[in-house]
Design an enzyme around this catalytic site. Structure first.
Site, PDB file in Angstrom:
ATOM      1  N   CYS A 113       0.804  -1.230   0.000  1.00  0.00           N
ATOM      2  CA  CYS A 113       0.000   0.000   0.000  1.00  0.00           C
ATOM      3  C   CYS A 113       0.832   1.273   0.000  1.00  0.00           C
ATOM      4  O   CYS A 113       0.317   2.338  -0.317  1.00  0.00           O
ATOM      5  CB  CYS A 113      -0.935   0.000   1.203  1.00  0.00           C
ATOM      6  SG  CYS A 113      -2.073  -1.398   1.219  1.00  0.00           S
ATOM      7  N   HIS A 370      -9.223   3.090  -1.892  1.00  0.00           N
ATOM      8  CA  HIS A 370      -7.816   2.745  -1.711  1.00  0.00           C
ATOM      9  C   HIS A 370      -7.308   1.948  -2.905  1.00  0.00           C
ATOM     10  O   HIS A 370      -7.216   0.728  -2.860  1.00  0.00           O
ATOM     11  CB  HIS A 370      -7.661   1.946  -0.413  1.00  0.00           C
ATOM     12  CG  HIS A 370      -6.287   1.475  -0.112  1.00  0.00           C
ATOM     13  ND1 HIS A 370      -5.145   2.113  -0.576  1.00  0.00           N
ATOM     14  CD2 HIS A 370      -5.845   0.415   0.636  1.00  0.00           C
ATOM     15  CE1 HIS A 370      -4.088   1.469  -0.143  1.00  0.00           C
ATOM     16  NE2 HIS A 370      -4.483   0.437   0.596  1.00  0.00           N
ATOM     17  N   CYS A 400       0.285   1.765   6.226  1.00  0.00           N
ATOM     18  CA  CYS A 400       0.544   0.396   6.658  1.00  0.00           C
ATOM     19  C   CYS A 400       0.906  -0.423   5.420  1.00  0.00           C
ATOM     20  O   CYS A 400       0.536  -0.067   4.302  1.00  0.00           O
ATOM     21  CB  CYS A 400      -0.659  -0.199   7.365  1.00  0.00           C
ATOM     22  SG  CYS A 400      -2.176  -0.215   6.393  1.00  0.00           S
ATOM     23  N   GLY A 402       1.353  -4.452   3.863  1.00  0.00           N
ATOM     24  CA  GLY A 402       1.139  -5.880   4.013  1.00  0.00           C
ATOM     25  C   GLY A 402       2.419  -6.609   4.383  1.00  0.00           C
ATOM     26  O   GLY A 402       3.505  -6.204   3.996  1.00  0.00           O
TER      27      GLY A 402
END
Length: 416
Positions: A113, A370, A400, A402
């Site tokens: 992300c 997103h 954040c 993954g």
């Protein structure tokens, strides 16, 4: 109050870290344009029939036309993207079609992300160390046709060695439930947070606050009857006017097998979209007559347990501020990715000194959407726009990541 007074003193103190960050030097890495597409609903919205390469082409063409920069001066273009293995091919073709000559390089990068923020940092660092003079960082994702789901389990020889290695296979929804369960972030708190995100985004859209950051994009869409029509997309589609905690409370759980607190209403939306940032040294921008809208200061990455990956900002933000000798009272706008409300609530309530009024003032990914690889760049675009509106200076963005990481970046708005 004491922390805020300390921040004011640091603002005024000669030679302070804050003054050094805000000072203008020829070698500063500056942003001369920050723009994005509208964010549209994956599989249902305005980009559902648009290819990744066309979306990127349209945005890069807008970057070239708005900036009026000689495209031959652009030496590299880096695009964050998560789910398309052919993204580098598509970016290269899109850049050429948009009018950038074959002398400009092109690459894609995947840090989940935070990919758009990572692309920005990589272009900034390349300029800083003299590898290039002018570059474009993007983030783009066509989630209509892709996602980040694993195709098959990892090799048992790897997962058997470490529980955390095995945890890297956990779907993101599972990690949201882990945060909810382990830190007592209840469904009620999550729905309350999500409702606020929608309400902030609705207010911002109605007030026209997004208008200066969105590039209208012409594309084609196929109707249910099979006909094609040309449309011009100008607004984000995910914002749901009138959303309340009570209305979100009626939505069923998305992952009852893992906990049941996360829903389609309090998690980030599946979205198509892209964002772009044009970077160069301050001395180059002045020589070229480019308007300086912001400055890249620094970024960092920090790791944590994969099973609670979403609280990555809670480790990345303190690390970056410590490196820069700053605290959150010094920051004017904070953009933290709302991958899931569970994680956003945790970060809001557990990052020391974080003022919720400064966090995602226009709403976040729960309301806006997103597009995985794009959000890190989208936050820069939105955050700088919000700083301009408030006539504030310091923007902190954080994502954040993954598999258990967090990334944070600091920027200065120079259009106060």
């Amino acid at each position: 109050m004491a922390e805020r007074i300390g921040s004011i003193i640091r603002h005024l103190a000669p030679g302070s870290a804050l003054n050094q960050i805000q000072a203008k030097n020829p070698d500063d890495i500056v942003i001369t344009l920050a723009i994005r597409t509208p964010l549209t609903r994956a599989k249902k919205g305005g980009f559902k029939d648009t290819s990744l390469e066309y979306m990127v082409y349209a945005l890069l063409k807008d970057v070239r036309e708005r900036s009026k920069i000689d495209p031959a001066l652009v030496e590299d273009i880096c695009m964050g993207n998560v789910s398309d293995a052919k993204a580098a091919y598509k970016l290269r073709a899109a850049a050429l079609a948009a009018g950038f000559p074959n002398t400009a390089g092109a690459s894609s990068i995947n840090r989940f992300c935070s990919s758009g923020l990572k692309a920005t940092a990589d272009i900034a660092h390349a300029i800083s160390n003299g590898s290039i003079e002018v570059g474009i960082a993007l983030g783009a994702e066509q989630m209509t046709i892709g996602g980040d789901k694993l195709d098959k389990p990892f090799d048992e020889a790897v997962t058997s060695q470490s529980q955390e290695a095995a945890d890297c296979m956990q779907p993101m929804g599972w990690t949201s439930e882990n945060v909810s369960n382990e830190f007592n972030v209840t469904r009620d708190l999550m729905d309350e947070y999500a409702a606020e995100s929608f309400q902030r985004a609705e207010k911002a859209q109605k007030a026209g606050w997004f208008d200066d950051e969105i590039a209208p994009i012409k594309t084609k869409i196929q109707t249910p009857e099979g006909e094609w029509k040309e449309v011009t997309l100008t607004k984000d589609e995910g914002i749901r006017p009138g959303t309340t905690k009570e209305s979100l409370g009626k939505i069923r759980s998305a992952f009852p097998q893992w906990g049941g607190a996360t829903t389609g209403g309090n998690a980030s939306q599946i979205t198509d979209g892209a964002a772009a940032v044009l970077l160069m040294k301050r001395s180059t921008a002045i020589k070229l007559g480019q308007p300086i809208i912001g400055k890249y200061v620094a970024s960092t990455v920090a790791g944590l347990a994969p099973r609670i990956m979403g609280i990555g900002p809670s480790v990345a933000i303190p690390k970056l501020l410590s490196q820069l000798n700053l605290n959150l009272a010094d920051i004017d706008v904070v953009e933290i990715n709302e991958a899931f409300a569970s994680m956003a609530v945790y970060c809001r309530d557990n990052i020391v000194g974080l003022d919720y009024a400064k966090m995602n003032p226009r709403g976040g990914a729960i309301a806006l959407g997103h597009p995985l690889g794009a959000t890190g760049a989208r936050q820069i675009v939105t955050g700088l726009s919000e700083c301009r509106r408030q006539k504030k200076k310091l923007l902190l963005t954080s994502m954040c990541i993954g598999t258990g990481q967090g990334m944070a970046g600091l920027f200065v708005n120079e259009q106060v």
